[in-house]
Design a protein around this motif. Sequence first.
Motif, PDB file in Angstrom:
ATOM      1  N   LEU A 185     -47.979 -12.013 -88.683  1.00 20.69           N
ATOM      2  CA  LEU A 185     -49.106 -11.829 -87.644  1.00 20.69           C
ATOM      3  C   LEU A 185     -48.727 -12.358 -86.305  1.00 20.69           C
ATOM      4  CD1 LEU A 185     -51.992 -10.344 -87.021  1.00 20.69           C
ATOM      5  CD2 LEU A 185     -53.028 -12.767 -87.920  1.00 20.69           C
ATOM      6  N   PRO A 186     -48.627 -11.738 -85.404  1.00 22.04           N
ATOM      7  CA  PRO A 186     -48.167 -12.316 -84.155  1.00 22.04           C
ATOM      8  C   PRO A 186     -49.488 -12.956 -83.524  1.00 22.04           C
ATOM      9  CG  PRO A 186     -48.116  -9.730 -83.910  1.00 22.04           C
ATOM     10  CD  PRO A 186     -48.384 -10.433 -85.291  1.00 22.04           C
ATOM     11  N   LEU A 187     -49.277 -13.851 -82.526  1.00 21.37           N
ATOM     12  CA  LEU A 187     -50.494 -14.431 -81.963  1.00 21.37           C
ATOM     13  C   LEU A 187     -51.238 -13.579 -81.169  1.00 21.37           C
ATOM     14  CD1 LEU A 187     -52.110 -16.888 -80.693  1.00 21.37           C
ATOM     15  CD2 LEU A 187     -50.254 -17.322 -79.154  1.00 21.37           C
ATOM     16  N   VAL A 188     -50.695 -12.494 -80.557  1.00 19.35           N
ATOM     17  CA  VAL A 188     -51.470 -11.514 -79.909  1.00 19.35           C
ATOM     18  C   VAL A 188     -52.578 -10.618 -80.742  1.00 19.35           C
ATOM     19  CG1 VAL A 188     -51.473  -9.227 -78.566  1.00 19.35           C
ATOM     20  CG2 VAL A 188     -49.852 -11.111 -78.055  1.00 19.35           C
ATOM     21  N   GLY A 189     -51.697 -10.425 -81.990  1.00 21.25           N
ATOM     22  CA  GLY A 189     -52.746  -9.835 -83.063  1.00 21.25           C
ATOM     23  C   GLY A 189     -53.774 -10.643 -83.530  1.00 21.25           C
ATOM     24  N   GLY A 190     -53.626 -11.693 -83.768  1.00 26.97           N
ATOM     25  CA  GLY A 190     -54.874 -12.673 -84.024  1.00 26.97           C
ATOM     26  C   GLY A 190     -55.889 -12.841 -83.105  1.00 26.97           C
ATOM     27  N   ILE A 191     -55.269 -12.857 -81.727  1.00 29.79           N
ATOM     28  CA  ILE A 191     -56.559 -12.645 -80.633  1.00 29.79           C
ATOM     29  C   ILE A 191     -57.254 -11.516 -80.678  1.00 29.79           C
ATOM     30  CG2 ILE A 191     -56.545 -12.537 -78.144  1.00 29.79           C
ATOM     31  CD1 ILE A 191     -54.288 -14.394 -78.030  1.00 29.79           C
ATOM     32  N   ILE A 192     -56.419 -10.398 -80.850  1.00 29.63           N
ATOM     33  CA  ILE A 192     -57.353  -9.095 -80.760  1.00 29.63           C
ATOM     34  C   ILE A 192     -58.336  -9.027 -82.022  1.00 29.63           C
ATOM     35  CG2 ILE A 192     -57.152  -6.729 -81.272  1.00 29.63           C
ATOM     36  CD1 ILE A 192     -54.270  -7.036 -79.364  1.00 29.63           C
ATOM     37  N   ILE A 193     -57.702  -9.662 -83.125  1.00 25.96           N
ATOM     38  CA  ILE A 193     -58.697  -9.516 -84.310  1.00 25.96           C
ATOM     39  C   ILE A 193     -59.950 -10.152 -84.152  1.00 25.96           C
ATOM     40  CG2 ILE A 193     -58.871 -10.395 -86.711  1.00 25.96           C
ATOM     41  CD1 ILE A 193     -56.088  -9.678 -87.196  1.00 25.96           C
ATOM     42  N   ILE A 194     -59.734 -11.483 -83.489  1.00 21.51           N
ATOM     43  CA  ILE A 194     -60.937 -12.509 -83.335  1.00 21.51           C
ATOM     44  C   ILE A 194     -62.009 -11.616 -82.305  1.00 21.51           C
ATOM     45  CG2 ILE A 194     -61.937 -14.558 -82.206  1.00 21.51           C
ATOM     46  CD1 ILE A 194     -60.502 -14.857 -85.039  1.00 21.51           C
ATOM     47  N   GLY A 195     -61.413 -11.189 -81.376  1.00 19.94           N
ATOM     48  CA  GLY A 195     -62.064 -10.300 -80.323  1.00 19.94           C
ATOM     49  C   GLY A 195     -62.908  -9.126 -80.911  1.00 19.94           C
ATOM     50  N   VAL A 196     -62.322  -8.339 -81.673  1.00 21.82           N
ATOM     51  CA  VAL A 196     -62.927  -7.178 -82.168  1.00 21.82           C
ATOM     52  C   VAL A 196     -64.113  -7.775 -82.999  1.00 21.82           C
ATOM     53  CG1 VAL A 196     -62.826  -5.431 -83.894  1.00 21.82           C
ATOM     54  CG2 VAL A 196     -61.106  -5.752 -82.080  1.00 21.82           C
ATOM     55  N   CYS A 197     -63.952  -8.804 -84.084  1.00 22.39           N
ATOM     56  CA  CYS A 197     -64.901  -9.331 -84.892  1.00 22.39           C
ATOM     57  C   CYS A 197     -66.161 -10.037 -84.190  1.00 22.39           C
ATOM     58  CB  CYS A 197     -64.174 -10.146 -85.806  1.00 22.39           C
ATOM     59  SG  CYS A 197     -63.527  -9.886 -86.910  1.00 22.39           S
ATOM     60  N   SER A 198     -65.926 -10.382 -82.941  1.00 19.33           N
ATOM     61  CA  SER A 198     -67.039 -10.904 -81.919  1.00 19.33           C
ATOM     62  C   SER A 198     -67.779  -9.555 -81.201  1.00 19.33           C
ATOM     63  CB  SER A 198     -66.361 -11.934 -80.864  1.00 19.33           C
ATOM     64  OG  SER A 198     -65.626 -12.609 -81.486  1.00 19.33           O
ATOM     65  N   LEU A 199     -66.865  -8.747 -81.002  1.00 17.46           N
ATOM     66  CA  LEU A 199     -67.644  -7.530 -80.455  1.00 17.46           C
ATOM     67  C   LEU A 199     -68.910  -6.930 -81.145  1.00 17.46           C
ATOM     68  CD1 LEU A 199     -67.663  -5.450 -78.107  1.00 17.46           C
ATOM     69  CD2 LEU A 199     -65.957  -4.293 -79.461  1.00 17.46           C
ATOM     70  N   ILE A 200     -68.616  -6.769 -82.517  1.00 19.43           N
ATOM     71  CA  ILE A 200     -69.306  -5.708 -83.384  1.00 19.43           C
ATOM     72  C   ILE A 200     -71.045  -6.223 -83.466  1.00 19.43           C
ATOM     73  CG2 ILE A 200     -69.813  -5.223 -85.617  1.00 19.43           C
ATOM     74  CD1 ILE A 200     -66.877  -5.265 -85.829  1.00 19.43           C
ATOM     75  N   PRO A 201     -71.203  -7.569 -83.743  1.00 22.23           N
ATOM     76  CA  PRO A 201     -72.498  -7.994 -83.528  1.00 22.23           C
ATOM     77  C   PRO A 201     -73.106  -7.839 -82.158  1.00 22.23           C
ATOM     78  CG  PRO A 201     -71.197  -9.897 -83.921  1.00 22.23           C
ATOM     79  CD  PRO A 201     -70.270  -8.711 -84.075  1.00 22.23           C
ATOM     80  N   CYS A 202     -72.235  -8.464 -81.210  1.00 20.74           N
ATOM     81  CA  CYS A 202     -72.670  -8.210 -79.824  1.00 20.74           C
ATOM     82  C   CYS A 202     -73.082  -6.766 -79.512  1.00 20.74           C
ATOM     83  CB  CYS A 202     -71.664  -8.885 -78.872  1.00 20.74           C
ATOM     84  SG  CYS A 202     -71.546 -10.872 -79.150  1.00 20.74           S
ATOM     85  N   PHE A 203     -72.355  -5.875 -79.759  1.00 21.15           N
ATOM     86  CA  PHE A 203     -72.585  -4.465 -79.227  1.00 21.15           C
ATOM     87  C   PHE A 203     -74.031  -3.977 -79.937  1.00 21.15           C
ATOM     88  CE2 PHE A 203     -72.477   0.031 -80.106  1.00 21.15           C
ATOM     89  CZ  PHE A 203     -71.819   0.487 -78.835  1.00 21.15           C
ATOM     90  N   ILE A 204     -74.383  -4.535 -81.185  1.00 19.26           N
ATOM     91  CA  ILE A 204     -75.571  -4.335 -81.959  1.00 19.26           C
ATOM     92  C   ILE A 204     -76.613  -4.981 -81.314  1.00 19.26           C
ATOM     93  CG2 ILE A 204     -76.869  -4.236 -84.147  1.00 19.26           C
ATOM     94  CD1 ILE A 204     -74.293  -3.892 -85.293  1.00 19.26           C
ATOM     95  N   GLY A 205     -76.544  -6.204 -81.011  1.00 18.13           N
ATOM     96  CA  GLY A 205     -77.498  -6.949 -80.332  1.00 18.13           C
ATOM     97  C   GLY A 205     -78.323  -8.120 -81.086  1.00 18.13           C
ATOM     98  N   TYR A 206     -79.517  -8.392 -80.348  1.00 14.87           N
ATOM     99  CA  TYR A 206     -80.116  -9.761 -80.677  1.00 14.87           C
ATOM    100  C   TYR A 206     -80.555 -10.091 -82.157  1.00 14.87           C
ATOM    101  CZ  TYR A 206     -84.204 -12.977 -80.088  1.00 14.87           C
ATOM    102  OH  TYR A 206     -84.779 -14.063 -80.079  1.00 14.87           O
ATOM    103  N   ASN A 207     -80.837  -8.892 -82.956  1.00 15.71           N
ATOM    104  CA  ASN A 207     -81.213  -9.311 -84.134  1.00 15.71           C
ATOM    105  C   ASN A 207     -80.273  -9.422 -85.195  1.00 15.71           C
ATOM    106  OD1 ASN A 207     -84.250  -8.860 -83.755  1.00 15.71           O
ATOM    107  ND2 ASN A 207     -84.003  -6.651 -84.128  1.00 15.71           N
ATOM    108  N   ILE A 208     -79.067  -8.644 -85.048  1.00 15.48           N
ATOM    109  CA  ILE A 208     -77.849  -9.034 -86.028  1.00 15.48           C
ATOM    110  C   ILE A 208     -77.374 -10.149 -85.620  1.00 15.48           C
ATOM    111  CG2 ILE A 208     -76.176  -7.613 -84.496  1.00 15.48           C
ATOM    112  CD1 ILE A 208     -76.775  -7.597 -88.406  1.00 15.48           C
ATOM    113  N   ILE A 209     -77.351 -10.641 -84.348  1.00 12.67           N
ATOM    114  CA  ILE A 209     -76.726 -11.774 -83.893  1.00 12.67           C
ATOM    115  C   ILE A 209     -77.302 -13.047 -84.705  1.00 12.67           C
ATOM    116  CG2 ILE A 209     -76.578 -13.678 -82.018  1.00 12.67           C
ATOM    117  CD1 ILE A 209     -76.181 -11.189 -80.142  1.00 12.67           C
TER     118      ILE A 209
END
Length: 522
Positions: A185-209
Motif C-alpha cells: 500500500l503506497p502512502l498516496v493510497g492510504g491518504i485516499i482511503i482515509i479521505g473517502v472514509c471521512s467523506l461518507i458520513p459527512c455527505f449524509i450529514g448531522y445525524n449519522i455523524i
Amino acid sequence: MSTGNNSSDGLGSHDKEKGLANGNTEVHAIEDAPDQVIAKRFGVFGPLLSKLFQSGVEARGVERVPENQRETKNSWNNLLMWWSVNMVLTTIPVGVLAQYAFTLTLPHAVATIFCFAALGSVATAFIAILGPQTGLRTMIISRYSSGYLGGTFFSVLNIITQLGFATTAVILGGQTLASTNANTLPLVGGIIIIGVCSLIPCFIGYNIIHVYERYAWMATLFIMCCLYGLGSKAGYDVNAQKASEDTGRALSADILSFGAIVFGSVAGWAPVAADYNVRLPVDTNPWRVFVLTFCGLFLPIVFTVTLGATLMTIGDPVYADALGSDGNTGALVAQVLSLWGGGGKFLLVLLALSVVSNNIPNTYSAALSIQALGRPFAMVPRFLWVLLVFVAYTVAGVAGREHFSAILSNFLSILSYWTAFFIVIVAEEHFLFRQKEGRLGGYNLADWDNPSKLPIGIAGLLACCFGIVGAVVGMSQVWYTGPIGKMAGAAHGADLGFELAAGFAAVTFPPLRWMEIRLTGR
C-alpha cells in the motif's frame, strides 16, 4: 447565558413581526423545509435531490434550525462526540512535538499540556453553548458580532483552518496505513482511503455523524492504553531529554511555543463547536453543555497528547529511527505495536482509521463555512461542498505527504492566532451586548441572513485587525519572530501570538462595538 429577547420558541414576537414585515419568506421557508426549497431551486434535478434527501442525506446547511425541529434530546452527545474526535491518532503527534521540536522533558511537557489544553477547552466549550441557544452554525453566529462582512472573513479563515486540519489528518492516517503494508500500500493510497472514509458520513450529514462519533472512541481508547503499556515494555526514560533541554528564558520560550500548539489543537475546534448541537432544545442547560463539551475535549486531549510525549522518552534507538527526520509518528506507533506482531498490525489499522473521527468535523464544517460566505454559496446544496472539500484536502495531502511534521507545527501555531481573537470577539458580544438586560437585549434570530439588520461589522473587523497586529508582534515562527516574541525568549524567541492576539482584540472590541451600536443602533 441568555439569548435575550426570545419567547418559548427562541424568537420574540417582535422578531417574528420584523422577519415577516421584511419579506423574509424564503428564509423562513428554508428554515422549515430546506429539502423542498432546495429541490425546487434545481428544476429538472429537483426529483433527484428529493430522493437523495428522502434517503437520509441532510438537506439543511447554514439555515437556522427552528425550535420545533430540534429532535435531539441527548446532550451527552457533546461529550461523546468530542471524545471520539480527539482520542485519535492525529492527536499523538502534538505530544511528539514537545521533544521533537522543543526538547522539553516529560514533566515540563505534561504540565504545559494540562494548562494550555484547559484554556483551549474552556474557550471551545463556551462557543458550544451558543448552538442550542440560537439554532445557528458557528460562522453564522459570528455575524451578530462582526456583521455579514466580518462573518465572511471568519468563514474564509475557518475554511483554511479545517482544510489544514484535514490535510494533516489524511497524511498521518495514510502514513500509518502504509506502515502496516509497506510493500503493498503506497502512502498516496492510504491518504485516499482515509479521505473517502471521512467523506461518507459527512455527505449524509448531522445525524449519522453523531451516531458514528458516539461509539468510535471505544476501540481507540483500548488501543491508546495498549500503546502506553507497550511503550513501557520498550522502556521509558523520563530523563531522556534532560541533557538537551533548554534552561532559563530559552526554556520559558519552548514552553510558551509548545503551549501555543496545544492551545491551537483544542481551540481550533471553537469555530465549529456550535455546529454539532444546533438540534438540542433551546432550553438545554448551558452549563450542562459547557461541562460536557469541556470534558469531551480536555480529558482525551490530555490523555492522547501526553501519550505522544511519553513515547518520545523510549530510549531504544530503533524507535528514534522509526520516527525519522521527517517526524513520521505513524511509523513510531507502528514500531511500538510491532511487539505484538500480527495483532499489533491489526490494532495499527484500527488506529489509522481512527483519524476518520477527527476528520469528520473538518470536512462537514468546512462545507458549512463555504455556505456561510454568502447567499450565492448557500444556494448550493451542502453535500456538493462536502465533495469539493474532500477533493481539496486529499490533493493537498498527496502533495504535502513528505512534510507532515513541518505542516503540523507551523499550522497549529498560526491557527491559534485567529481562533484566539475570534473567541474573544464572540464572547464579548455575547456577555456585554447580547444579554437580556444588555444594550441589544438579545439575538434577533430572524435576522441571521439579513445584512440590513445585522451589525455593519466595522467594530468586529477593526478588532480583528488589532488581533492580527497582536499576533504579528508576539509570534515566533521559523520564518518570522515578532519584536515582543523576541523579547520574551532567547535566541529563537517565544510564541506569544495567541495571547497577544486575544488581548489586543479584547481591549479594542468593546469601545468600538459600543460606538457602532450608538451610531447605527445595531
